[in-house]
Design a protein around this motif. Structure first.
Motif, mmCIF file in Angstrom:
data_model
loop_
_atom_site.group_PDB
_atom_site.id
_atom_site.type_symbol
_atom_site.label_atom_id
_atom_site.label_comp_id
_atom_site.label_asym_id
_atom_site.label_seq_id
_atom_site.Cartn_x
_atom_site.Cartn_y
_atom_site.Cartn_z
ATOM 1 N N SER A 1 0.823 -1.181 0.077
ATOM 2 C CA SER A 1 -0.042 -0.017 -0.186
ATOM 3 C C SER A 1 0.783 1.176 -0.065
ATOM 4 C CB SER A 1 -0.859 -0.079 1.288
ATOM 5 O OG SER A 1 -0.264 0.257 2.425
ATOM 6 N N ASN B 1 3.311 3.738 -1.599
ATOM 7 C CA ASN B 1 3.317 4.081 -3.128
ATOM 8 C C ASN B 1 3.849 5.726 -3.308
ATOM 9 O OD1 ASN B 1 4.096 3.825 -6.005
ATOM 10 N ND2 ASN B 1 1.838 4.128 -6.270
ATOM 11 N N ARG C 1 5.022 6.570 1.116
ATOM 12 C CA ARG C 1 3.607 7.509 1.034
ATOM 13 C C ARG C 1 2.494 6.444 1.074
ATOM 14 N NH1 ARG C 1 2.257 12.648 0.221
ATOM 15 N NH2 ARG C 1 0.201 13.102 -0.678
ATOM 16 N N ARG C 2 1.616 6.820 1.970
ATOM 17 C CA ARG C 2 0.264 5.976 1.677
ATOM 18 C C ARG C 2 -1.019 6.967 1.867
ATOM 19 N NH1 ARG C 2 -0.745 1.626 6.620
ATOM 20 N NH2 ARG C 2 0.343 0.253 5.065
ATOM 21 N N ASP C 3 -1.763 6.794 0.835
ATOM 22 C CA ASP C 3 -2.777 7.867 0.346
ATOM 23 C C ASP C 3 -2.267 9.198 0.364
ATOM 24 O OD1 ASP C 3 -4.837 5.645 2.623
ATOM 25 O OD2 ASP C 3 -4.673 5.551 0.365
ATOM 26 N N GLU C 4 -2.725 10.230 1.431
ATOM 27 C CA GLU C 4 -2.023 11.381 1.359
ATOM 28 C C GLU C 4 -1.065 11.563 2.398
ATOM 29 O OE1 GLU C 4 -5.200 10.329 2.571
ATOM 30 O OE2 GLU C 4 -5.901 11.687 3.736
ATOM 31 N N TYR C 5 -0.828 10.461 3.142
ATOM 32 C CA TYR C 5 0.266 10.638 4.205
ATOM 33 C C TYR C 5 1.643 10.253 3.957
ATOM 34 C CZ TYR C 5 -4.066 11.157 6.764
ATOM 35 O OH TYR C 5 -5.387 11.521 7.407
#
Length: 115
Positions: free
Chosen positions: A30, A32, A98-102
């Motif tokens: 997850s 990316n 990076r995962r999602d916006e974090y």
């Protein structure tokens, strides 16, 4: 929450090599992209190399041809192979993901290139 733990830094002579490792907590599928940044004393943190989950890599011009980023999914680990090291590569190297916006960062590992 993602934890990133780096290892592999140290003191090396010019022209030498090191391999940095960064182990991520949990699955890295997850995350990316994943990658490495560095920060030298008195300078801003800069990108060294990143790799997307699709295998696309991006390198700073200053390290192209000398550094290689790779990922071993089975070990949740991203590596940075540093070859032909120069004194100007001296810095604290940080793992990034990076995962999602974090954005997540490791604590850093010191690389010192000196004779």
């Amino acid at each position: 929450q993602v934890q990133l733990v780096e290892s592999g830094g140290g003191l090396v002579q010019p022209g030498g090599s090191l391999r940095l490792s960064c182990v991520a907590s949990g699955s890295i599928f997850s995350l990316n992209p994943m990658g490495w940044y560095r920060q030298a004393p008195g300078k801003e943190r800069e990108l060294v190399a990143t790799r997307t989950r699709y295998g696309t890599t991006n390198y700073a011009d200053s390290v192209k041809g000398r550094f290689t980023i790779s990922i071993e999914n089975a070990k949740n680990t991203v590596y940075l192979q540093l070859n032909s090291l120069k004194p100007e590569d001296t810095a604290t190297y940080y793992c990034y993901a990076r995962r999602d916006e974090y954005d997540y960062w490791g604590q850093g590992t010191q690389v010192t290139v000196s004779s």
